[in-house]
Design a protein around this motif. Sequence first.
Motif, PDB file in Angstrom:
ATOM      1  N   THR A  45       1.486  -1.273   0.215  1.00  0.00           N
ATOM      2  CA  THR A  45      -0.088  -0.267   0.071  1.00  0.00           C
ATOM      3  C   THR A  45       0.398   1.015   0.315  1.00  0.00           C
ATOM      4  O   THR A  45       1.138   1.589  -1.217  1.00  0.00           O
ATOM      5  CB  THR A  45      -0.975  -0.555   1.297  1.00  0.00           C
ATOM      6  OG1 THR A  45      -1.489  -0.867   0.785  1.00  0.00           O
ATOM      7  CG2 THR A  45      -1.829   0.634   1.254  1.00  0.00           C
ATOM      8  N   LYS A  49       1.031   4.197  -2.461  1.00  0.00           N
ATOM      9  CA  LYS A  49       0.804   5.593  -2.574  1.00  0.00           C
ATOM     10  C   LYS A  49       2.076   6.468  -3.218  1.00  0.00           C
ATOM     11  O   LYS A  49       1.253   7.865  -3.295  1.00  0.00           O
ATOM     12  CB  LYS A  49       0.429   5.798  -0.896  1.00  0.00           C
ATOM     13  CG  LYS A  49      -1.022   5.207  -0.504  1.00  0.00           C
ATOM     14  CD  LYS A  49      -0.477   5.410   1.113  1.00  0.00           C
ATOM     15  CE  LYS A  49      -1.740   4.304   1.565  1.00  0.00           C
ATOM     16  NZ  LYS A  49      -2.501   5.087   3.030  1.00  0.00           N
ATOM     17  N   ARG A  52       1.635   6.771  -6.626  1.00  0.00           N
ATOM     18  CA  ARG A  52      -0.002   7.486  -6.743  1.00  0.00           C
ATOM     19  C   ARG A  52       0.547   9.297  -6.816  1.00  0.00           C
ATOM     20  O   ARG A  52      -0.153  10.296  -7.625  1.00  0.00           O
ATOM     21  CB  ARG A  52      -0.881   7.245  -6.130  1.00  0.00           C
ATOM     22  CG  ARG A  52      -2.193   8.497  -5.919  1.00  0.00           C
ATOM     23  CD  ARG A  52      -3.582   8.067  -5.378  1.00  0.00           C
ATOM     24  NE  ARG A  52      -3.182   8.234  -3.474  1.00  0.00           N
ATOM     25  CZ  ARG A  52      -3.619   8.138  -2.949  1.00  0.00           C
ATOM     26  NH1 ARG A  52      -5.153   7.132  -2.928  1.00  0.00           N
ATOM     27  NH2 ARG A  52      -3.253   7.737  -1.122  1.00  0.00           N
ATOM     28  N   SER A  56       0.419  11.935  -9.633  1.00  0.00           N
ATOM     29  CA  SER A  56       0.087  13.009  -9.223  1.00  0.00           C
ATOM     30  C   SER A  56       0.410  14.313  -9.378  1.00  0.00           C
ATOM     31  O   SER A  56       0.287  15.189 -10.523  1.00  0.00           O
ATOM     32  CB  SER A  56      -0.847  13.117  -7.921  1.00  0.00           C
ATOM     33  OG  SER A  56      -1.263  14.376  -7.567  1.00  0.00           O
ATOM     34  N   MET A  76      -3.223   6.729 -12.340  1.00  0.00           N
ATOM     35  CA  MET A  76      -4.459   6.520 -11.069  1.00  0.00           C
ATOM     36  C   MET A  76      -5.328   6.559 -10.428  1.00  0.00           C
ATOM     37  O   MET A  76      -4.893   6.085  -9.213  1.00  0.00           O
ATOM     38  CB  MET A  76      -4.050   8.577  -9.963  1.00  0.00           C
ATOM     39  CG  MET A  76      -3.743   8.863  -9.137  1.00  0.00           C
ATOM     40  SD  MET A  76      -3.489  10.591  -9.655  1.00  0.00           S
ATOM     41  CE  MET A  76      -5.210  11.763  -9.931  1.00  0.00           C
ATOM     42  N   LYS A  77      -6.329   6.533 -11.836  1.00  0.00           N
ATOM     43  CA  LYS A  77      -7.924   5.969 -11.366  1.00  0.00           C
ATOM     44  C   LYS A  77      -7.764   4.310 -11.053  1.00  0.00           C
ATOM     45  O   LYS A  77      -7.653   3.964  -9.714  1.00  0.00           O
ATOM     46  CB  LYS A  77      -8.567   5.256 -12.273  1.00  0.00           C
ATOM     47  CG  LYS A  77      -9.844   4.866 -11.702  1.00  0.00           C
ATOM     48  CD  LYS A  77     -10.908   5.948 -12.746  1.00  0.00           C
ATOM     49  CE  LYS A  77     -12.311   5.219 -12.101  1.00  0.00           C
ATOM     50  NZ  LYS A  77     -12.435   3.752 -12.791  1.00  0.00           N
ATOM     51  N   GLY A  80      -5.352   3.635  -7.244  1.00  0.00           N
ATOM     52  CA  GLY A  80      -6.617   4.458  -6.159  1.00  0.00           C
ATOM     53  C   GLY A  80      -7.693   3.027  -5.696  1.00  0.00           C
ATOM     54  O   GLY A  80      -7.870   2.894  -5.248  1.00  0.00           O
ATOM     55  N   ASP A  81      -7.675   2.405  -6.607  1.00  0.00           N
ATOM     56  CA  ASP A  81      -8.850   1.575  -6.833  1.00  0.00           C
ATOM     57  C   ASP A  81      -7.539  -0.165  -5.605  1.00  0.00           C
ATOM     58  O   ASP A  81      -8.766  -0.186  -4.772  1.00  0.00           O
ATOM     59  CB  ASP A  81      -9.274   1.005  -8.032  1.00  0.00           C
ATOM     60  CG  ASP A  81     -10.530   2.046  -9.031  1.00  0.00           C
ATOM     61  OD1 ASP A  81     -10.610   2.517  -7.889  1.00  0.00           O
ATOM     62  OD2 ASP A  81     -10.413   1.226 -10.051  1.00  0.00           O
ATOM     63  N   ILE A  83      -5.008   0.833  -4.182  1.00  0.00           N
ATOM     64  CA  ILE A  83      -5.199   1.236  -2.550  1.00  0.00           C
ATOM     65  C   ILE A  83      -6.224   0.702  -1.560  1.00  0.00           C
ATOM     66  O   ILE A  83      -6.094   0.285  -0.761  1.00  0.00           O
ATOM     67  CB  ILE A  83      -4.482   3.108  -3.038  1.00  0.00           C
ATOM     68  CG1 ILE A  83      -3.612   2.688  -3.576  1.00  0.00           C
ATOM     69  CG2 ILE A  83      -4.906   3.193  -1.482  1.00  0.00           C
ATOM     70  CD1 ILE A  83      -2.718   4.332  -3.515  1.00  0.00           C
ATOM     71  N   LYS A  84      -8.232   1.545  -2.196  1.00  0.00           N
ATOM     72  CA  LYS A  84      -9.394   0.880  -1.484  1.00  0.00           C
ATOM     73  C   LYS A  84      -9.055  -0.302  -1.491  1.00  0.00           C
ATOM     74  O   LYS A  84      -9.719  -0.460  -0.324  1.00  0.00           O
ATOM     75  CB  LYS A  84      -9.813   1.351  -2.553  1.00  0.00           C
ATOM     76  CG  LYS A  84     -11.616   1.469  -2.270  1.00  0.00           C
ATOM     77  CD  LYS A  84     -12.697   2.135  -2.592  1.00  0.00           C
ATOM     78  CE  LYS A  84     -13.681   1.625  -2.313  1.00  0.00           C
ATOM     79  NZ  LYS A  84     -14.607   2.604  -2.971  1.00  0.00           N
TER      80      LYS A  84
END
Length: 422
Positions: A45, A49, A52, A56, A76-77, A80-81, A83-84
Amino acid sequence: MLDIKMIRQNVDEVKEQLGNRGVKPEIIEEIVAKDRKRRDIIVQTETLKKQRNDVSQAIAQLKRNKENADAQIEEMKKVGDAIKAFDEELNGLDEEVTDMASRLPNMPNKTIPVGPDEDSNVELRKVGTPRTFDFEPKAHWEIGEKLDILDFERGAKVAGSRFLYYKGWGARLERALYNFMLDEHAADGYTEIIPPYVVNDESMYGTGQFPKFKADVFQIENENLTLIPTAEVPLTNYYRDEVIPEEKLPVYFTALSPSFRSEAGSAGRDTRGLIRLHQFNKVEMVKYTKPEDSYAELEKMTNDAGRIMEKLGLPYHVITLSTGDMGFSAAMTHDLEVWLPAQDMYREISSCSNTETFQARRAHIQYRDDNGKLQFVHTLNGSGLAVGRTLAAVLENYQNEDGSVTVPEVLRPYMGGLDVIK
Protein backbone atom coordinates in the motif's frame (compact mmCIF):
# COMPACT_ATOMS: atom_id res chain seq x y z
CA MET A 1 -3.79 -8.55 25.61
CA LEU A 2 -0.43 -9.70 24.36
CA ASP A 3 1.70 -7.44 22.19
CA ILE A 4 1.57 -8.64 18.55
CA LYS A 5 5.17 -7.51 18.06
CA MET A 6 6.23 -9.62 21.07
CA ILE A 7 4.41 -12.66 19.63
CA ARG A 8 6.03 -12.12 16.22
CA GLN A 9 9.53 -11.87 17.70
CA ASN A 10 9.16 -14.77 20.17
CA VAL A 11 6.99 -17.30 18.34
CA ASP A 12 8.55 -20.45 19.81
CA GLU A 13 8.51 -19.11 23.36
CA VAL A 14 4.90 -17.96 23.04
CA LYS A 15 3.89 -21.38 21.69
CA GLU A 16 5.58 -23.10 24.63
CA GLN A 17 4.31 -20.75 27.35
CA LEU A 18 0.75 -20.55 26.07
CA GLY A 19 0.81 -24.26 25.32
CA ASN A 20 1.11 -24.69 29.08
CA ARG A 21 -2.19 -22.81 29.28
CA GLY A 22 -3.94 -25.01 26.74
CA VAL A 23 -3.45 -22.87 23.61
CA LYS A 24 -2.77 -24.94 20.50
CA PRO A 25 0.37 -23.93 18.53
CA GLU A 26 -1.68 -23.71 15.32
CA ILE A 27 -3.52 -20.71 16.76
CA ILE A 28 -0.25 -18.84 17.28
CA GLU A 29 0.90 -19.81 13.80
CA GLU A 30 -2.33 -18.52 12.28
CA ILE A 31 -2.03 -15.20 14.10
CA VAL A 32 1.59 -14.81 12.97
CA ALA A 33 0.67 -15.69 9.36
CA LYS A 34 -2.19 -13.17 9.29
CA ASP A 35 0.08 -10.55 10.87
CA ARG A 36 2.76 -11.24 8.23
CA LYS A 37 0.19 -10.86 5.46
CA ARG A 38 -1.04 -7.65 7.09
CA ARG A 39 2.47 -6.19 7.13
CA ASP A 40 3.07 -7.24 3.49
CA ILE A 41 -0.09 -5.40 2.47
CA ILE A 42 1.07 -2.31 4.35
CA VAL A 43 4.33 -2.35 2.35
CA GLN A 44 2.43 -2.77 -0.92
CA THR A 45 0.00 0.00 0.00
CA GLU A 46 2.80 2.40 0.86
CA THR A 47 4.47 1.60 -2.49
CA LEU A 48 1.23 2.29 -4.34
CA LYS A 49 0.68 5.53 -2.42
CA LYS A 50 4.15 6.71 -3.45
CA GLN A 51 3.33 5.75 -7.05
CA ARG A 52 0.05 7.69 -6.81
CA ASN A 53 1.89 10.77 -5.53
CA ASP A 54 4.43 10.51 -8.36
CA VAL A 55 1.67 10.17 -10.99
CA SER A 56 -0.24 13.04 -9.41
CA GLN A 57 2.83 15.27 -9.72
CA ALA A 58 3.32 14.12 -13.33
CA ILE A 59 -0.31 14.99 -14.15
CA ALA A 60 0.10 18.42 -12.64
CA GLN A 61 3.22 19.01 -14.72
CA LEU A 62 1.50 17.85 -17.94
CA LYS A 63 -1.42 20.16 -17.27
CA ARG A 64 0.90 23.07 -16.68
CA ASN A 65 2.49 22.26 -20.04
CA LYS A 66 -1.01 21.96 -21.59
CA GLU A 67 -0.27 18.38 -22.57
CA ASN A 68 -2.63 15.39 -22.59
CA ALA A 69 -2.69 13.58 -19.22
CA ASP A 70 -5.46 11.03 -19.92
CA ALA A 71 -3.15 8.03 -19.67
CA GLN A 72 -1.73 9.20 -16.36
CA ILE A 73 -5.21 9.95 -14.98
CA GLU A 74 -6.34 6.44 -15.93
CA GLU A 75 -3.22 5.02 -14.27
CA MET A 76 -3.90 7.00 -11.09
CA LYS A 77 -7.49 5.73 -11.03
CA LYS A 78 -6.27 2.12 -11.20
CA VAL A 79 -3.73 2.79 -8.46
CA GLY A 80 -6.43 4.40 -6.32
CA ASP A 81 -8.71 1.37 -6.79
CA ALA A 82 -5.86 -0.95 -5.82
CA ILE A 83 -5.13 1.10 -2.69
CA LYS A 84 -8.82 1.01 -1.73
CA ALA A 85 -8.93 -2.78 -2.14
CA PHE A 86 -5.75 -3.19 -0.06
CA ASP A 87 -7.16 -0.89 2.66
CA GLU A 88 -10.33 -2.97 2.87
CA GLU A 89 -8.32 -6.19 3.09
CA LEU A 90 -6.03 -4.59 5.66
CA ASN A 91 -8.96 -3.50 7.84
CA GLY A 92 -10.33 -7.03 7.75
CA LEU A 93 -6.98 -8.53 8.70
CA ASP A 94 -6.53 -5.98 11.52
CA GLU A 95 -9.86 -7.03 12.97
CA GLU A 96 -9.07 -10.73 12.63
CA VAL A 97 -5.62 -10.45 14.23
CA THR A 98 -6.92 -8.27 17.06
CA ASP A 99 -9.85 -10.60 17.72
CA MET A 100 -7.65 -13.70 17.74
CA ALA A 101 -5.04 -12.06 19.96
CA SER A 102 -7.74 -10.82 22.36
CA ARG A 103 -8.75 -14.44 22.99
CA LEU A 104 -5.24 -15.50 24.00
CA PRO A 105 -4.61 -15.75 27.76
CA ASN A 106 -1.76 -13.91 29.42
CA MET A 107 1.77 -15.28 29.28
CA PRO A 108 2.43 -17.04 32.62
CA ASN A 109 5.30 -15.95 34.79
CA LYS A 110 8.12 -18.43 34.25
CA THR A 111 8.40 -19.23 37.96
CA ILE A 112 4.88 -20.61 38.44
CA PRO A 113 4.17 -24.36 38.46
CA VAL A 114 3.38 -25.95 35.11
CA GLY A 115 0.41 -28.29 35.07
CA PRO A 116 -3.03 -28.87 33.57
CA ASP A 117 -5.23 -28.23 36.61
CA GLU A 118 -5.50 -27.54 40.36
CA ASP A 119 -3.61 -30.73 41.21
CA SER A 120 -0.44 -28.95 40.05
CA ASN A 121 -0.88 -25.97 42.40
CA VAL A 122 1.84 -25.46 45.00
CA GLU A 123 1.21 -24.61 48.64
CA LEU A 124 3.31 -21.69 49.89
CA ARG A 125 2.32 -21.62 53.56
CA LYS A 126 -0.29 -22.51 56.16
CA VAL A 127 -1.47 -19.94 58.70
CA GLY A 128 -3.37 -20.95 61.81
CA THR A 129 -4.38 -24.37 63.09
CA PRO A 130 -7.82 -25.80 62.34
CA ARG A 131 -9.95 -26.12 65.46
CA THR A 132 -10.50 -29.56 66.96
CA PHE A 133 -14.20 -30.05 67.69
CA ASP A 134 -15.58 -32.33 70.41
CA PHE A 135 -18.80 -32.58 68.41
CA GLU A 136 -19.65 -33.08 64.74
CA PRO A 137 -19.36 -29.63 63.08
CA LYS A 138 -22.34 -28.59 60.99
CA ALA A 139 -22.27 -26.98 57.54
CA HIS A 140 -22.76 -23.22 57.45
CA TRP A 141 -26.09 -23.41 55.62
CA GLU A 142 -27.50 -25.70 58.32
CA ILE A 143 -26.24 -23.38 61.06
CA GLY A 144 -27.65 -20.32 59.30
CA GLU A 145 -31.05 -21.84 58.65
CA LYS A 146 -31.44 -23.09 62.25
CA LEU A 147 -30.48 -19.63 63.60
CA ASP A 148 -32.95 -18.09 61.11
CA ILE A 149 -30.26 -15.78 59.71
CA LEU A 150 -29.96 -17.30 56.19
CA ASP A 151 -33.03 -18.03 54.07
CA PHE A 152 -32.20 -19.98 50.92
CA GLU A 153 -35.72 -21.25 50.32
CA ARG A 154 -37.29 -17.80 49.96
CA GLY A 155 -34.30 -16.56 47.95
CA ALA A 156 -34.95 -19.35 45.45
CA LYS A 157 -38.67 -18.55 45.43
CA VAL A 158 -38.12 -14.87 44.68
CA ALA A 159 -35.08 -14.99 42.37
CA GLY A 160 -34.13 -18.59 41.63
CA SER A 161 -31.54 -21.08 42.78
CA ARG A 162 -28.27 -19.72 44.21
CA PHE A 163 -29.89 -16.60 45.63
CA LEU A 164 -30.73 -16.04 49.29
CA TYR A 165 -31.86 -13.63 51.96
CA TYR A 166 -29.54 -12.63 54.77
CA LYS A 167 -31.79 -11.97 57.75
CA GLY A 168 -31.47 -10.29 61.15
CA TRP A 169 -28.08 -11.06 62.66
CA GLY A 170 -27.07 -12.71 59.39
CA ALA A 171 -27.47 -9.40 57.56
CA ARG A 172 -25.71 -7.63 60.42
CA LEU A 173 -22.83 -10.13 60.33
CA GLU A 174 -22.42 -9.69 56.56
CA ARG A 175 -22.37 -5.91 57.03
CA ALA A 176 -19.92 -6.22 59.93
CA LEU A 177 -17.55 -8.27 57.82
CA TYR A 178 -17.39 -5.93 54.85
CA ASN A 179 -17.15 -2.82 57.00
CA PHE A 180 -14.29 -4.44 58.92
CA MET A 181 -12.54 -5.37 55.65
CA LEU A 182 -12.92 -1.88 54.18
CA ASP A 183 -11.62 -0.26 57.36
CA GLU A 184 -8.58 -2.56 57.36
CA HIS A 185 -7.75 -1.85 53.73
CA ALA A 186 -8.24 1.89 54.17
CA ALA A 187 -5.76 1.74 57.07
CA ASP A 188 -3.32 -0.04 54.73
CA GLY A 189 -3.40 2.85 52.25
CA TYR A 190 -6.15 1.80 49.84
CA THR A 191 -8.50 4.53 48.60
CA GLU A 192 -12.09 3.42 49.12
CA ILE A 193 -14.31 3.62 46.03
CA ILE A 194 -18.02 3.08 45.44
CA PRO A 195 -18.00 2.09 41.75
CA PRO A 196 -20.77 1.64 39.17
CA TYR A 197 -22.35 -1.81 39.40
CA VAL A 198 -22.90 -1.94 35.64
CA VAL A 199 -20.20 -1.38 33.02
CA ASN A 200 -20.02 -1.10 29.23
CA ASP A 201 -18.50 -3.62 26.83
CA GLU A 202 -15.28 -1.61 26.54
CA SER A 203 -14.73 -2.01 30.27
CA MET A 204 -15.38 -5.75 30.16
CA TYR A 205 -12.92 -6.00 27.27
CA GLY A 206 -10.32 -3.99 29.17
CA THR A 207 -10.08 -6.46 32.05
CA GLY A 208 -10.30 -9.54 29.82
CA GLN A 209 -13.86 -10.80 30.41
CA PHE A 210 -14.90 -9.97 26.83
CA PRO A 211 -15.02 -11.31 24.20
CA LYS A 212 -14.20 -14.79 25.47
CA PHE A 213 -16.33 -15.06 28.63
CA LYS A 214 -19.67 -13.49 27.75
CA ALA A 215 -21.47 -16.66 28.85
CA ASP A 216 -20.26 -16.11 32.43
CA VAL A 217 -22.04 -12.79 33.05
CA PHE A 218 -25.47 -11.21 33.22
CA GLN A 219 -26.06 -8.61 30.50
CA ILE A 220 -28.83 -6.04 30.28
CA GLU A 221 -30.82 -6.84 27.16
CA ASN A 222 -30.63 -4.27 24.35
CA GLU A 223 -28.04 -2.25 26.28
CA ASN A 224 -24.26 -2.03 26.11
CA LEU A 225 -24.20 -2.79 29.84
CA THR A 226 -23.23 -5.77 32.01
CA LEU A 227 -23.75 -6.40 35.73
CA ILE A 228 -20.24 -6.51 37.14
CA PRO A 229 -18.82 -9.97 37.94
CA THR A 230 -16.35 -8.28 40.30
CA ALA A 231 -15.40 -4.72 41.28
CA GLU A 232 -12.08 -5.41 39.57
CA VAL A 233 -13.77 -4.32 36.33
CA PRO A 234 -14.82 -0.76 37.26
CA LEU A 235 -11.74 -0.24 39.46
CA THR A 236 -9.27 -1.28 36.75
CA ASN A 237 -11.11 0.74 34.10
CA TYR A 238 -10.99 3.88 36.26
CA TYR A 239 -7.88 4.95 34.35
CA ARG A 240 -8.85 3.43 30.99
CA ASP A 241 -7.48 5.49 28.05
CA GLU A 242 -5.48 7.67 30.45
CA VAL A 243 -1.85 8.40 31.30
CA ILE A 244 -1.31 8.21 35.06
CA PRO A 245 1.23 10.73 36.38
CA GLU A 246 4.30 8.76 37.44
CA GLU A 247 4.37 10.39 40.87
CA LYS A 248 0.92 8.91 41.64
CA LEU A 249 2.13 5.31 41.29
CA PRO A 250 1.45 2.97 42.91
CA VAL A 251 -2.31 3.54 43.10
CA TYR A 252 -4.31 1.40 45.56
CA PHE A 253 -8.11 1.09 45.32
CA THR A 254 -10.58 -0.93 47.39
CA ALA A 255 -14.33 -1.30 46.98
CA LEU A 256 -17.29 -3.26 48.24
CA SER A 257 -19.68 -4.32 45.52
CA PRO A 258 -22.17 -7.00 44.66
CA SER A 259 -20.81 -9.47 42.10
CA PHE A 260 -23.08 -11.12 39.56
CA ARG A 261 -22.07 -14.38 37.88
CA SER A 262 -24.02 -16.85 35.80
CA GLU A 263 -21.75 -19.68 37.02
CA ALA A 264 -21.87 -21.20 33.54
CA GLY A 265 -20.30 -24.63 33.56
CA SER A 266 -20.69 -25.14 37.32
CA ALA A 267 -23.86 -27.24 37.24
CA GLY A 268 -24.01 -29.58 40.22
CA ARG A 269 -21.10 -27.90 42.05
CA ASP A 270 -21.64 -26.31 45.48
CA THR A 271 -25.39 -26.15 44.99
CA ARG A 272 -25.94 -25.58 48.72
CA GLY A 273 -24.70 -22.72 50.83
CA LEU A 274 -22.72 -19.57 50.19
CA ILE A 275 -19.79 -20.89 48.16
CA ARG A 276 -21.14 -20.47 44.62
CA LEU A 277 -23.92 -17.89 44.26
CA HIS A 278 -25.22 -15.84 41.35
CA GLN A 279 -25.05 -12.69 43.52
CA PHE A 280 -22.62 -12.11 46.35
CA ASN A 281 -20.76 -9.28 48.04
CA LYS A 282 -17.02 -8.96 47.66
CA VAL A 283 -14.43 -6.47 48.85
CA GLU A 284 -11.92 -5.98 46.04
CA MET A 285 -8.37 -4.64 45.95
CA VAL A 286 -6.83 -3.21 42.76
CA LYS A 287 -3.37 -1.77 42.21
CA TYR A 288 -1.66 0.13 39.40
CA THR A 289 2.14 -0.08 39.63
CA LYS A 290 5.35 0.39 37.71
CA PRO A 291 6.52 -2.89 36.13
CA GLU A 292 9.56 -3.21 38.37
CA ASP A 293 7.40 -3.00 41.51
CA SER A 294 4.49 -5.26 40.61
CA TYR A 295 5.63 -8.58 42.08
CA ALA A 296 6.54 -7.00 45.41
CA GLU A 297 3.08 -5.41 45.34
CA LEU A 298 1.52 -8.82 44.63
CA GLU A 299 3.09 -10.21 47.80
CA LYS A 300 1.84 -7.21 49.78
CA MET A 301 -1.67 -7.64 48.38
CA THR A 302 -1.64 -11.34 49.28
CA ASN A 303 -0.57 -10.46 52.81
CA ASP A 304 -3.29 -7.78 53.03
CA ALA A 305 -5.93 -10.41 52.25
CA GLY A 306 -4.37 -12.89 54.65
CA ARG A 307 -4.25 -10.39 57.48
CA ILE A 308 -8.06 -10.09 57.36
CA MET A 309 -8.37 -13.82 58.08
CA GLU A 310 -5.69 -13.71 60.75
CA LYS A 311 -7.56 -10.97 62.61
CA LEU A 312 -10.76 -12.98 62.27
CA GLY A 313 -8.98 -16.04 63.64
CA LEU A 314 -9.65 -18.15 60.53
CA PRO A 315 -7.09 -20.82 59.51
CA TYR A 316 -6.04 -20.60 55.86
CA HIS A 317 -3.30 -21.48 53.45
CA VAL A 318 -1.77 -19.75 50.41
CA ILE A 319 -1.16 -21.56 47.14
CA THR A 320 0.38 -20.52 43.84
CA LEU A 321 -1.82 -21.55 40.93
CA SER A 322 -0.44 -23.63 38.09
CA THR A 323 -0.54 -22.63 34.43
CA GLY A 324 -3.67 -24.73 33.88
CA ASP A 325 -5.63 -23.42 36.86
CA MET A 326 -4.86 -19.71 36.57
CA GLY A 327 -7.35 -17.11 35.33
CA PHE A 328 -7.30 -15.76 31.78
CA SER A 329 -5.71 -12.37 32.51
CA ALA A 330 -3.21 -13.41 35.18
CA ALA A 331 0.54 -13.89 34.85
CA MET A 332 0.75 -15.15 38.45
CA THR A 333 -1.95 -15.87 41.02
CA HIS A 334 -1.83 -16.61 44.73
CA ASP A 335 -5.04 -18.13 46.05
CA LEU A 336 -5.92 -17.90 49.72
CA GLU A 337 -8.13 -20.75 50.90
CA VAL A 338 -9.95 -20.73 54.24
CA TRP A 339 -10.55 -23.82 56.35
CA LEU A 340 -14.17 -25.06 56.41
CA PRO A 341 -14.58 -27.68 59.17
CA ALA A 342 -17.78 -29.24 57.82
CA GLN A 343 -16.10 -29.91 54.47
CA ASP A 344 -12.82 -30.82 56.17
CA MET A 345 -10.92 -28.87 53.53
CA TYR A 346 -9.65 -25.47 52.45
CA ARG A 347 -11.84 -23.47 50.04
CA GLU A 348 -10.91 -20.41 48.00
CA ILE A 349 -11.76 -17.09 49.59
CA SER A 350 -9.40 -14.79 47.67
CA SER A 351 -7.37 -14.78 44.45
CA CYS A 352 -4.59 -12.20 44.18
CA SER A 353 -3.20 -11.80 40.66
CA ASN A 354 -0.60 -9.80 38.79
CA THR A 355 -1.73 -9.30 35.18
CA GLU A 356 1.46 -7.37 34.28
CA THR A 357 0.64 -5.27 31.16
CA PHE A 358 -2.12 -7.60 29.90
CA GLN A 359 -5.07 -5.50 31.09
CA ALA A 360 -3.29 -2.16 30.71
CA ARG A 361 -2.60 -2.89 27.04
CA ARG A 362 -6.27 -3.75 26.42
CA ALA A 363 -7.50 -0.72 28.39
CA HIS A 364 -4.70 1.67 27.24
CA ILE A 365 -3.50 2.59 30.74
CA GLN A 366 -0.03 4.13 30.68
CA TYR A 367 2.43 6.30 32.57
CA ARG A 368 5.41 8.34 31.41
CA ASP A 369 8.76 7.05 32.68
CA ASP A 370 11.85 9.03 33.75
CA ASN A 371 12.90 9.36 30.12
CA GLY A 372 9.52 10.77 29.10
CA LYS A 373 8.56 7.57 27.27
CA LEU A 374 5.03 6.19 27.59
CA GLN A 375 4.93 2.75 29.24
CA PHE A 376 2.08 0.45 30.18
CA VAL A 377 1.45 0.09 33.91
CA HIS A 378 1.08 -3.29 35.60
CA THR A 379 -2.34 -3.95 37.14
CA LEU A 380 -3.08 -6.26 40.05
CA ASN A 381 -6.32 -7.40 41.62
CA GLY A 382 -7.38 -9.47 44.59
CA SER A 383 -10.34 -10.27 46.81
CA GLY A 384 -10.09 -8.81 50.24
CA LEU A 385 -12.29 -10.89 50.82
CA ALA A 386 -15.30 -12.65 49.29
CA VAL A 387 -17.76 -11.68 52.01
CA GLY A 388 -20.24 -14.56 51.79
CA ARG A 389 -17.48 -17.16 51.91
CA THR A 390 -15.97 -15.36 54.90
CA LEU A 391 -19.35 -15.46 56.65
CA ALA A 392 -19.56 -19.18 55.90
CA ALA A 393 -16.11 -19.67 57.44
CA VAL A 394 -17.07 -17.69 60.55
CA LEU A 395 -20.26 -19.73 61.05
CA GLU A 396 -18.43 -23.04 60.70
CA ASN A 397 -15.26 -22.21 62.65
CA TYR A 398 -17.03 -20.37 65.48
CA GLN A 399 -20.02 -22.69 65.89
CA ASN A 400 -20.92 -24.11 69.28
CA GLU A 401 -22.47 -27.45 70.15
CA ASP A 402 -25.79 -25.83 71.10
CA GLY A 403 -26.12 -24.35 67.60
CA SER A 404 -25.05 -20.83 68.54
CA VAL A 405 -22.14 -19.00 66.92
CA THR A 406 -19.53 -16.97 68.79
CA VAL A 407 -18.84 -13.61 67.14
CA PRO A 408 -15.11 -13.04 66.41
CA GLU A 409 -13.80 -10.37 68.76
CA VAL A 410 -12.80 -7.92 66.01
CA LEU A 411 -16.37 -7.92 64.68
CA ARG A 412 -18.13 -7.20 67.96
CA PRO A 413 -17.85 -3.40 67.69
CA TYR A 414 -19.61 -3.71 64.30
CA MET A 415 -22.30 -5.97 65.85
CA GLY A 416 -23.37 -3.59 68.63
CA GLY A 417 -21.27 -5.52 71.14
CA LEU A 418 -22.97 -8.86 70.46
CA ASP A 419 -20.69 -11.77 71.37
CA VAL A 420 -22.88 -14.78 70.50
CA ILE A 421 -25.58 -15.30 67.86
CA LYS A 422 -28.23 -17.55 69.38
